[in-house]
Design a protein around this motif. Sequence first.
Motif, PDB file in Angstrom:
ATOM      1  N   ALA A 121       1.252  14.137  54.898  1.00  0.00           N
ATOM      2  CA  ALA A 121       2.650  14.348  54.515  1.00  0.00           C
ATOM      3  C   ALA A 121       3.598  14.051  55.681  1.00  0.00           C
ATOM      4  CB  ALA A 121       2.854  15.777  54.026  1.00  0.00           C
ATOM      5  N   SER A 122       3.256  14.505  56.872  1.00  0.00           N
ATOM      6  CA  SER A 122       4.143  14.269  58.011  1.00  0.00           C
ATOM      7  C   SER A 122       4.169  12.796  58.400  1.00  0.00           C
ATOM      8  CB  SER A 122       3.753  15.143  59.203  1.00  0.00           C
ATOM      9  OG  SER A 122       2.466  14.820  59.651  1.00  0.00           O
ATOM     10  N   LEU A 123       3.036  12.114  58.305  1.00  0.00           N
ATOM     11  CA  LEU A 123       3.016  10.679  58.600  1.00  0.00           C
ATOM     12  C   LEU A 123       3.802   9.883  57.562  1.00  0.00           C
ATOM     13  CD1 LEU A 123      -0.674  10.312  59.778  1.00  0.00           C
ATOM     14  CD2 LEU A 123       1.351   9.794  61.148  1.00  0.00           C
ATOM     15  N   ALA A 124       3.682  10.253  56.294  1.00  0.00           N
ATOM     16  CA  ALA A 124       4.449   9.567  55.251  1.00  0.00           C
ATOM     17  C   ALA A 124       5.944   9.818  55.433  1.00  0.00           C
ATOM     18  CB  ALA A 124       3.993  10.026  53.873  1.00  0.00           C
ATOM     19  N   LEU A 125       6.319  11.042  55.777  1.00  0.00           N
ATOM     20  CA  LEU A 125       7.721  11.348  56.029  1.00  0.00           C
ATOM     21  C   LEU A 125       8.238  10.576  57.242  1.00  0.00           C
ATOM     22  CD1 LEU A 125      10.235  13.018  55.329  1.00  0.00           C
ATOM     23  CD2 LEU A 125       9.324  14.804  56.836  1.00  0.00           C
ATOM     24  N   SER A 126       7.429  10.482  58.279  1.00  0.00           N
ATOM     25  CA  SER A 126       7.822   9.719  59.461  1.00  0.00           C
ATOM     26  C   SER A 126       8.037   8.253  59.116  1.00  0.00           C
ATOM     27  CB  SER A 126       6.755   9.834  60.551  1.00  0.00           C
ATOM     28  OG  SER A 126       6.613  11.156  60.970  1.00  0.00           O
TER      29      SER A 126
END
Length: 149
Positions: A121-126
């Motif tokens: 989730a954090s990588l996709a948001l980044s």
Amino acid sequence: MACAVGALVAVAGVVAMALPGRPEPWPDHLMRRAAATAAWAAAAVYSLGFFDVLMSEQAFGDGADSVPAPACRDGFDPDTVRGLSHHRSSYLPLRFDCVREDGSVYSGAPGGYGWMNAASASLALSAALLVIGAGYASELRARKAAATS
């Protein structure tokens, strides 16, 4: 494998930006490459968990010694496994829960899927923020060029 290739592409992109003759505007290229790398990493982490849940679900009921699900009993002490009634799995968010007869639940993955959910989730948001930032930088540059003309 995809993460390694993405990391190599990102490193090559950063090195290319430091050398003379780099493409202009280089911040846009750098942010787009970083966004692509983050998206690939998110996909790789999510697919790792996805296939772990899929394999646990597929192993259930497939031959001798497959009930309860192997993910619910492998690596757990007999007291934890005692009284299992069924399991629940989910692909979004990733999880494989083992349910006892008394209603209590424990995760079927000793390492847990929490870090995989958080990392993907954090990588996709980044990646999304980097794409938005690259678009904003292009728009800002175009407005400044129009104002000076």
